[in-house]
Design an enzyme around this catalytic site. Sequence first.
Site, PDB file in Angstrom:
ATOM      1  N   ASP A  49      17.599  11.621-116.277  1.00  0.00           N
ATOM      2  CA  ASP A  49      17.278  10.842-115.188  1.00  0.00           C
ATOM      3  C   ASP A  49      15.840  10.038-115.070  1.00  0.00           C
ATOM      4  O   ASP A  49      15.656   9.426-113.930  1.00  0.00           O
ATOM      5  CB  ASP A  49      17.755  11.359-113.667  1.00  0.00           C
ATOM      6  CG  ASP A  49      16.801  12.555-113.631  1.00  0.00           C
ATOM      7  OD1 ASP A  49      15.848  12.860-114.523  1.00  0.00           O
ATOM      8  OD2 ASP A  49      16.622  13.213-112.822  1.00  0.00           O
ATOM      9  N   HIS A 259       6.288  -1.869-139.921  1.00  0.00           N
ATOM     10  CA  HIS A 259       6.149  -1.406-138.502  1.00  0.00           C
ATOM     11  C   HIS A 259       6.423  -0.099-138.381  1.00  0.00           C
ATOM     12  O   HIS A 259       6.860   0.587-137.447  1.00  0.00           O
ATOM     13  CB  HIS A 259       7.370  -2.045-137.754  1.00  0.00           C
ATOM     14  CG  HIS A 259       7.442  -3.510-137.551  1.00  0.00           C
ATOM     15  ND1 HIS A 259       8.424  -4.463-136.981  1.00  0.00           N
ATOM     16  CD2 HIS A 259       6.140  -4.378-137.595  1.00  0.00           C
ATOM     17  CE1 HIS A 259       7.919  -5.492-136.801  1.00  0.00           C
ATOM     18  NE2 HIS A 259       6.724  -5.660-137.176  1.00  0.00           N
ATOM     19  N   ASP A 276      -2.496  -2.279-136.305  1.00  0.00           N
ATOM     20  CA  ASP A 276      -1.962  -3.316-135.708  1.00  0.00           C
ATOM     21  C   ASP A 276      -1.739  -3.175-134.351  1.00  0.00           C
ATOM     22  O   ASP A 276      -0.653  -2.258-133.972  1.00  0.00           O
ATOM     23  CB  ASP A 276      -0.831  -3.651-136.440  1.00  0.00           C
ATOM     24  CG  ASP A 276       0.095  -4.862-136.039  1.00  0.00           C
ATOM     25  OD1 ASP A 276      -0.233  -5.474-134.839  1.00  0.00           O
ATOM     26  OD2 ASP A 276       0.921  -5.411-136.819  1.00  0.00           O
ATOM     27  N   ASP A 287      -2.380  -9.652-130.392  1.00  0.00           N
ATOM     28  CA  ASP A 287      -1.688  -8.874-131.416  1.00  0.00           C
ATOM     29  C   ASP A 287      -2.809  -9.135-132.694  1.00  0.00           C
ATOM     30  O   ASP A 287      -2.971 -10.214-133.351  1.00  0.00           O
ATOM     31  CB  ASP A 287      -0.365 -10.021-131.681  1.00  0.00           C
ATOM     32  CG  ASP A 287       0.424  -9.211-132.707  1.00  0.00           C
ATOM     33  OD1 ASP A 287      -0.062  -7.973-133.402  1.00  0.00           O
ATOM     34  OD2 ASP A 287       1.427  -9.723-133.417  1.00  0.00           O
ATOM     35  N   HIS A 365       6.958 -10.751-145.876  1.00  0.00           N
ATOM     36  CA  HIS A 365       7.083 -11.279-144.210  1.00  0.00           C
ATOM     37  C   HIS A 365       6.370 -12.517-144.026  1.00  0.00           C
ATOM     38  O   HIS A 365       5.805 -12.988-144.962  1.00  0.00           O
ATOM     39  CB  HIS A 365       6.376 -10.362-143.269  1.00  0.00           C
ATOM     40  CG  HIS A 365       5.076  -9.872-143.371  1.00  0.00           C
ATOM     41  ND1 HIS A 365       4.023 -10.955-142.866  1.00  0.00           N
ATOM     42  CD2 HIS A 365       4.361  -8.859-143.945  1.00  0.00           C
ATOM     43  CE1 HIS A 365       2.984 -10.380-143.317  1.00  0.00           C
ATOM     44  NE2 HIS A 365       3.111  -9.256-143.781  1.00  0.00           N
ATOM     45  N   HIS A 369       3.715 -16.030-136.400  1.00  0.00           N
ATOM     46  CA  HIS A 369       4.870 -16.193-135.347  1.00  0.00           C
ATOM     47  C   HIS A 369       4.146 -16.610-133.972  1.00  0.00           C
ATOM     48  O   HIS A 369       2.756 -16.432-133.834  1.00  0.00           O
ATOM     49  CB  HIS A 369       5.692 -14.834-134.894  1.00  0.00           C
ATOM     50  CG  HIS A 369       4.760 -13.724-134.600  1.00  0.00           C
ATOM     51  ND1 HIS A 369       3.851 -13.327-133.469  1.00  0.00           N
ATOM     52  CD2 HIS A 369       4.238 -12.509-135.561  1.00  0.00           C
ATOM     53  CE1 HIS A 369       3.226 -12.196-133.518  1.00  0.00           C
ATOM     54  NE2 HIS A 369       3.217 -11.690-134.641  1.00  0.00           N
ATOM     55  N   HIS A 376       6.579 -11.506-130.214  1.00  0.00           N
ATOM     56  CA  HIS A 376       6.959 -12.568-131.076  1.00  0.00           C
ATOM     57  C   HIS A 376       7.580 -13.523-129.908  1.00  0.00           C
ATOM     58  O   HIS A 376       8.658 -13.453-129.307  1.00  0.00           O
ATOM     59  CB  HIS A 376       8.221 -11.944-131.684  1.00  0.00           C
ATOM     60  CG  HIS A 376       7.625 -11.063-132.945  1.00  0.00           C
ATOM     61  ND1 HIS A 376       8.219  -9.744-132.984  1.00  0.00           N
ATOM     62  CD2 HIS A 376       6.668 -11.136-133.899  1.00  0.00           C
ATOM     63  CE1 HIS A 376       7.355  -9.217-133.960  1.00  0.00           C
ATOM     64  NE2 HIS A 376       6.576 -10.095-134.623  1.00  0.00           N
ATOM     65  N   GLU A 400      -1.347 -13.861-140.543  1.00  0.00           N
ATOM     66  CA  GLU A 400      -1.257 -12.519-140.745  1.00  0.00           C
ATOM     67  C   GLU A 400      -0.851 -12.337-142.071  1.00  0.00           C
ATOM     68  O   GLU A 400       0.049 -11.546-142.082  1.00  0.00           O
ATOM     69  CB  GLU A 400      -0.822 -11.755-139.739  1.00  0.00           C
ATOM     70  CG  GLU A 400       0.599 -12.138-139.205  1.00  0.00           C
ATOM     71  CD  GLU A 400       1.235 -11.188-138.479  1.00  0.00           C
ATOM     72  OE1 GLU A 400       1.616 -10.046-138.669  1.00  0.00           O
ATOM     73  OE2 GLU A 400       1.748 -11.628-137.304  1.00  0.00           O
ATOM     74  N   TYR A 404       1.833  -5.192-149.486  1.00  0.00           N
ATOM     75  CA  TYR A 404       2.039  -3.854-149.333  1.00  0.00           C
ATOM     76  C   TYR A 404       2.594  -3.406-150.766  1.00  0.00           C
ATOM     77  O   TYR A 404       3.535  -3.991-151.331  1.00  0.00           O
ATOM     78  CB  TYR A 404       3.138  -3.867-148.317  1.00  0.00           C
ATOM     79  CG  TYR A 404       2.662  -4.592-147.066  1.00  0.00           C
ATOM     80  CD1 TYR A 404       1.823  -3.982-146.063  1.00  0.00           C
ATOM     81  CD2 TYR A 404       3.047  -5.977-146.965  1.00  0.00           C
ATOM     82  CE1 TYR A 404       1.527  -4.763-144.845  1.00  0.00           C
ATOM     83  CE2 TYR A 404       2.527  -6.950-146.055  1.00  0.00           C
ATOM     84  CZ  TYR A 404       1.880  -6.109-144.979  1.00  0.00           C
ATOM     85  OH  TYR A 404       1.236  -7.112-143.869  1.00  0.00           O
ATOM     86  N   ARG A 422      -3.170  -5.790-144.179  1.00  0.00           N
ATOM     87  CA  ARG A 422      -2.999  -6.886-143.419  1.00  0.00           C
ATOM     88  C   ARG A 422      -4.201  -7.223-142.746  1.00  0.00           C
ATOM     89  O   ARG A 422      -4.896  -6.524-141.792  1.00  0.00           O
ATOM     90  CB  ARG A 422      -1.555  -6.589-142.524  1.00  0.00           C
ATOM     91  CG  ARG A 422      -1.148  -7.658-141.738  1.00  0.00           C
ATOM     92  CD  ARG A 422       0.308  -7.722-140.933  1.00  0.00           C
ATOM     93  NE  ARG A 422       0.386  -6.504-139.974  1.00  0.00           N
ATOM     94  CZ  ARG A 422       1.027  -5.253-140.448  1.00  0.00           C
ATOM     95  NH1 ARG A 422       1.610  -5.072-141.378  1.00  0.00           N
ATOM     96  NH2 ARG A 422       1.171  -4.485-139.388  1.00  0.00           N
ATOM     97  N   GLU A 424      -4.780  -9.976-139.307  1.00  0.00           N
ATOM     98  CA  GLU A 424      -4.097 -10.559-138.311  1.00  0.00           C
ATOM     99  C   GLU A 424      -5.269 -11.145-137.472  1.00  0.00           C
ATOM    100  O   GLU A 424      -5.800 -10.291-136.515  1.00  0.00           O
ATOM    101  CB  GLU A 424      -2.967  -9.906-137.829  1.00  0.00           C
ATOM    102  CG  GLU A 424      -2.218 -10.661-136.731  1.00  0.00           C
ATOM    103  CD  GLU A 424      -1.130  -9.746-135.989  1.00  0.00           C
ATOM    104  OE1 GLU A 424      -0.035 -10.526-135.621  1.00  0.00           O
ATOM    105  OE2 GLU A 424      -1.111  -8.521-136.271  1.00  0.00           O
TER     106      GLU A 424
END
Length: 455
Positions: A49, A259, A276, A287, A365, A369, A376, A400, A404, A422, A424
């Site tokens: 709940d 991710h 990130d 971001d 990727h 964005h 996003h 970014e 990898y 990465r 970014e």
Amino acid sequence: MKFSDLATGPAPQLPLGIYERRRRALARQLGAGNCLVVATQTPKQYSNDVEYLFRPHSDFWYLTGFDEPRALLVLHGGSGATDLFVQPRKKEAEIWTGRRLGVERAPTALGIDRAHPFDELATRLPAILGKSKVHAIAGHDPAVRRIVARAAGNRLLADAPDGRPGGPAKKRPKTSGSPHGRTLLHEMRLVKEPEEMRMMKRACDLGVQAHLESASLVQAGRHEREVEAAFAHHARRHGSNGVGYPSICGCGPNAAVLHYVTNRDRLRKGQLFLADMGCEWGWYTSDITRTYPVGEASGRQKEIYAVVAEAQRQAMRQAKPGNLFSAIHEKAVAVVADGLVDLGLLTMDKEKAVASEAYKAFFMHGTSHFLGLDVHDAGARSQPDGKPRTLKPGMVLTVEPGLYFNPDFAPCPPGTKGIGIRIEDDVAITADGPHNLTRALPTDLDVLAGLASRR
């Protein structure tokens, strides 16, 4: 209880007139004979709940500035008249879950014309919609979507969501007639108003400071979760209403999972650590990604990092008015492909590395964005007329690129297994070119190593 001190939305709230101005502008584009119906999010169950912390739907918030659940806006095209369904005041509920704005206070507090109890949505909505064509943004709440569909009947227009932008432009099919209300709204959200840009700058400034605060925990023997916690603590302590998305804190092989959000492994010397993380300011989010060496970076790690850093530098130069959105990604791909060939990680000529998309084994990727109320954010890679998206002043996007080397995805050249990098930054498109909103956070690998060695 006195409710005179109730303020809608998270601090800081935008001035009421901004929401009214947006609704008027959108109503003019919709035109007479059309209605836009926008529902907010529905509360989501966390456990038994217990519910997750509520966050309003971004389209609903953009037009109302109202952050309570179980609410729905009807915007009448042409006239700009508004009907808002909200939860009625109920002391038995408010003693448990907090103050509600209520039907009586909503028109004055939010600048809308008429307010109605949300539990009367099914009975009142048909008359409110009348004979108008109905544009609906309600698919995220299936129960409300069914009520809207019954009330609108065959006047409910089909919707085609934007999709996530990134990578090269793809021509989307042309639709007959005028654009859907969702498309019109998202075109508005794509170009930030000056007030929004100030919110974005604050989210980025706070995000940078939270990254700097947490970087000192990038130490061998620490855990990924410690960096995540330090970032969230700094952001929340200094006024953010929370992180803009689940933080990605991956060391070693985890950095090569795009991710990865488990954030529970130990940091080990000789590995790279990818962070990130972004925070919200009044629902607008930053971001930001940086990759740190845990201890001394190896020669191969430095070489690959240099390729990503150069790709970001050159891609960012493409983020200027008049250029295509896709130009950013295309430049990053060209630099990454050249670098992979130069390092012997792809054994083919550079032109073939791009044409065959062999680089996608390690760079899978998009480079950008849009950014705003959503990480996003609204805005497709192509324009409503199907043409590739052209950049305009007021847009905010990420740059970014990354590399990898994950053996579960593709065979890794010797010495690269488990490397994930990465970089970014958040960039505003201005008349003078790209403005890096997160430039205060270093990208030089040696400087980042110094931030991580402060303790």
